[in-house]
Design an enzyme around this catalytic site. Structure first.
Site, short mmCIF file in Angstrom:
data_model
loop_
_atom_site.label_atom_id
_atom_site.label_comp_id
_atom_site.label_asym_id
_atom_site.label_seq_id
_atom_site.Cartn_x
_atom_site.Cartn_y
_atom_site.Cartn_z
N ILE A 103 34.30 1.66 40.57
CA ILE A 103 34.62 0.37 41.17
C ILE A 103 34.76 0.53 42.68
CG2 ILE A 103 36.40 -1.45 41.22
CD1 ILE A 103 36.73 -0.88 38.20
N TYR A 106 33.70 3.79 44.73
CA TYR A 106 33.47 4.91 43.80
C TYR A 106 32.08 4.88 43.19
CZ TYR A 106 38.23 6.72 44.05
OH TYR A 106 39.41 7.30 44.47
N ASP A 191 37.25 10.46 34.64
CA ASP A 191 37.11 10.01 36.02
C ASP A 191 35.64 10.07 36.41
OD1 ASP A 191 39.84 9.75 36.18
OD2 ASP A 191 40.13 11.29 37.72
N ASP A 193 34.64 10.66 39.63
CA ASP A 193 34.45 11.57 40.77
C ASP A 193 34.51 13.02 40.31
OD1 ASP A 193 37.16 11.00 40.20
OD2 ASP A 193 37.79 11.79 42.14
N GLU A 283 48.57 8.28 34.41
CA GLU A 283 48.66 9.70 34.05
C GLU A 283 50.08 10.05 33.57
OE1 GLU A 283 46.34 13.21 35.91
OE2 GLU A 283 48.22 13.12 37.02
N ASP A 306 40.14 21.32 39.76
CA ASP A 306 40.18 20.62 41.04
C ASP A 306 39.61 21.54 42.12
OD1 ASP A 306 40.89 19.32 43.48
OD2 ASP A 306 42.29 18.12 42.30
C1 UD2 Z 1 44.55 11.34 39.38
C2 UD2 Z 1 43.94 11.45 37.97
C3 UD2 Z 1 43.32 10.14 37.59
C4 UD2 Z 1 44.35 9.03 37.63
C5 UD2 Z 1 45.00 8.99 39.02
C6 UD2 Z 1 46.19 8.03 39.01
C7 UD2 Z 1 43.34 13.79 37.73
C8 UD2 Z 1 42.35 14.82 37.97
N1 UD2 Z 1 42.96 12.52 38.01
O1 UD2 Z 1 43.38 11.32 40.21
O2 UD2 Z 1 42.75 10.20 36.29
O3 UD2 Z 1 45.34 9.26 36.65
O4 UD2 Z 1 45.48 10.28 39.44
O5 UD2 Z 1 47.03 8.28 40.07
O6 UD2 Z 1 44.42 14.07 37.28
N2 UD2 Z 1 38.57 4.33 40.47
C9 UD2 Z 1 37.53 3.50 40.92
N3 UD2 Z 1 37.64 2.88 42.12
C10 UD2 Z 1 38.74 3.04 42.93
C11 UD2 Z 1 39.78 3.88 42.48
C12 UD2 Z 1 39.66 4.54 41.27
O7 UD2 Z 1 36.53 3.33 40.24
O8 UD2 Z 1 38.77 2.45 44.03
C13 UD2 Z 1 38.46 4.97 39.16
C14 UD2 Z 1 37.47 6.14 39.18
O9 UD2 Z 1 36.87 6.27 37.90
C15 UD2 Z 1 38.36 7.31 39.46
C16 UD2 Z 1 39.61 6.95 38.65
O10 UD2 Z 1 39.72 5.53 38.78
O11 UD2 Z 1 37.76 8.53 39.08
C17 UD2 Z 1 40.91 7.61 39.10
O12 UD2 Z 1 41.10 7.44 40.49
P1 UD2 Z 1 41.11 8.70 41.48
O13 UD2 Z 1 40.07 9.67 41.02
O14 UD2 Z 1 41.03 8.22 42.86
O15 UD2 Z 1 42.54 9.27 41.19
P2 UD2 Z 1 43.13 10.74 41.61
O16 UD2 Z 1 42.08 11.57 42.24
O17 UD2 Z 1 44.41 10.55 42.33
#
Ligand code: UD2
Length: 332
Positions: A103, A106, A191, A193, A283, A306
């Site tokens: 979204i 991403y 996820d 990414d 999470e 990671d």
């Molecule tokens: C952690 C978690 C993630 C989620 C998040 C919540 C791990 C490795 N990942 O990653 O699963 O629990 O924390 O705090 O533990 N997304 C979009 N558009 C956006 C934002 C998010 O599509 O603008 C979706 C996308 O699929 C992304 C997922 O939501 O992979 C999780 O977001 P993140 O990867 O930015 O979260 P992150 O890295 O803090």
């Protein structure tokens, strides 16, 4: 008496008839397939259409198997064992679904995710990728293996990235009710990414599957990132907890993922009503759920590594790793 061609022909015909009548009996599952009762209970309030009957020939697992880098060489003694597992799995004709979200900014991760999953994720087996995006027109054309399918599902965006991440639980739960329970046997949430670099096979397929966080696997329980504030529905009392699970890769049978996503989103909703947001969003709720509903299979951090952590010697294989991202740039 001399053995003539007619005798040989008779023997071959008799063996054929016995085989034809006998084989279906061996292939028949004993009684009701395990897991079906569970599905019936979960969906008893919903109209039943034609959920595919899973062919289950072994009791449901209740023990926990850690797929660790140290166990891996023992589990995978050469390719022969792997061939047997693959053959047995294929015989069941299962379909695995993967739900992922791209979204807003991403969408840049779609190609890397789908391209690498096409190559490494359950290769040779039937997989449906369900890609939720607010930009369906920007999804690049990609050629997939014949047993893999990509479904692009338009979805609204949210102004806060935290809401995008948390609402995945609700969207997955709704799609299980309306569609996936008729379409897939197992379901994984990932996820977007991330990229896969090594084979990820049928060892990940089990009733309830969690992945141990690469940030937390060496840390004592009390230093884990659990939500500890009792006001949150995700709270885990101090002194409690076992592994810390990454939300980036989890799943299981459709009925178990339905229970998990419904429970986690209920927690998110109650927190919102009470004006609190859990420390690590959905999470944190996932960690609470998996503490009290133990996974039947744990995946080691090699199943979600990671990239920021480099590669310590203990990690022999990085099957799946995050893509480094500039948070300011992709989230805002
Ligand atoms: C952690 C978690 C993630 C989620 C998040 C919540 C791990 C490795 N990942 O990653 O699963 O629990 O924390 O705090 O533990 N997304 C979009 N558009 C956006 C934002 C998010 O599509 O603008 C979706 C996308 O699929 C992304 C997922 O939501 O992979 C999780 O977001 P993140 O990867 O930015 O979260 P992150 O890295 O803090």
């Amino acid at each position: 008496m001399a053995i003539r061609k007619v005798h040989v022909l008779g023997l071959v015909l008799a063996a054929g008839v016995i085989g034809f009548l006998g084989i279906p009996r061996f292939r028949q599952p004993m009684g009701q397939p395990a897991g079906q009762a569970d599905l019936d209970e979960t969906f008893s309030v919903l109209p039943r259409l034609s959920y595919p009957q899973p062919f289950v020939d072994k009791p449901q697992r209740t023990d926990v198997l850690v797929m660790s880098p140290w166990l891996a060489p023992i589990m995978w003694e050469g390719t022969f064992n792997r061939d047997i597992l693959n053959a047995q799995y294929r015989q069941k004709s299962l379909v695995v679904g993967v739900a992922t979200f791209a979204i807003k900014k991403y969408i840049r991760f779609i190609q890397g995710f789908i391209g690498s999953a096409n190559k490494y994720f359950l290769s040779g087996h039937r997989v449906n990728f369900y890609l939720f995006t607010d930009h369906p027109e920007k999804v690049p054309a990609m050629e997939l293996a014949s047993e893999k399918h990509l479904f692009i599902i338009p979805v609204q965006n949210y102004s806060r990235w935290q809401d995008i991440s948390m609402n995945r639980m609700d969207i997955i739960s709704n799609y299980i009710r309306s569609r996936w329970r008729y379409e897939v046997d197992y379901l994984y949430s990932m996820d977007i990414d991330l990229q896969m670099f090594e084979h990820i096979g049928v060892e990940i397929v089990d009733t309830l599957v969690g992945t141990i966080s690469s940030w937390q696997y060496t840390k004592p329980r009390d230093s884990n990132s659990y939500e500890r504030r009792p006001e949150s529905q995700a709270a885990i009392p101090s002194g409690e907890g076992d592994f810390y699970y990454a939300a980036s890769f989890n799943g299981g049978s459709v009925s178990e993922v339905y229970k998990l996503t419904t429970a986690c989103f209920k927690g998110v909703t109650e927190d919102r009503a009470n004006g609190i947001e859990a420390k690590w969003h959905e999470e944190s709720h996932l960690n609470k759920y998996l503490l009290y509903h133990k996974p039947t299979r744990l995946l080691s951090p090699e199943y979600y590594w990671d990239e920021e952590l480099g590669q310590p010697p203990i990690v022999k294989v990085k099957r799946l790793s995050s893509v480094r991202k500039n948070l300011q740039e992709v989230r805002y």
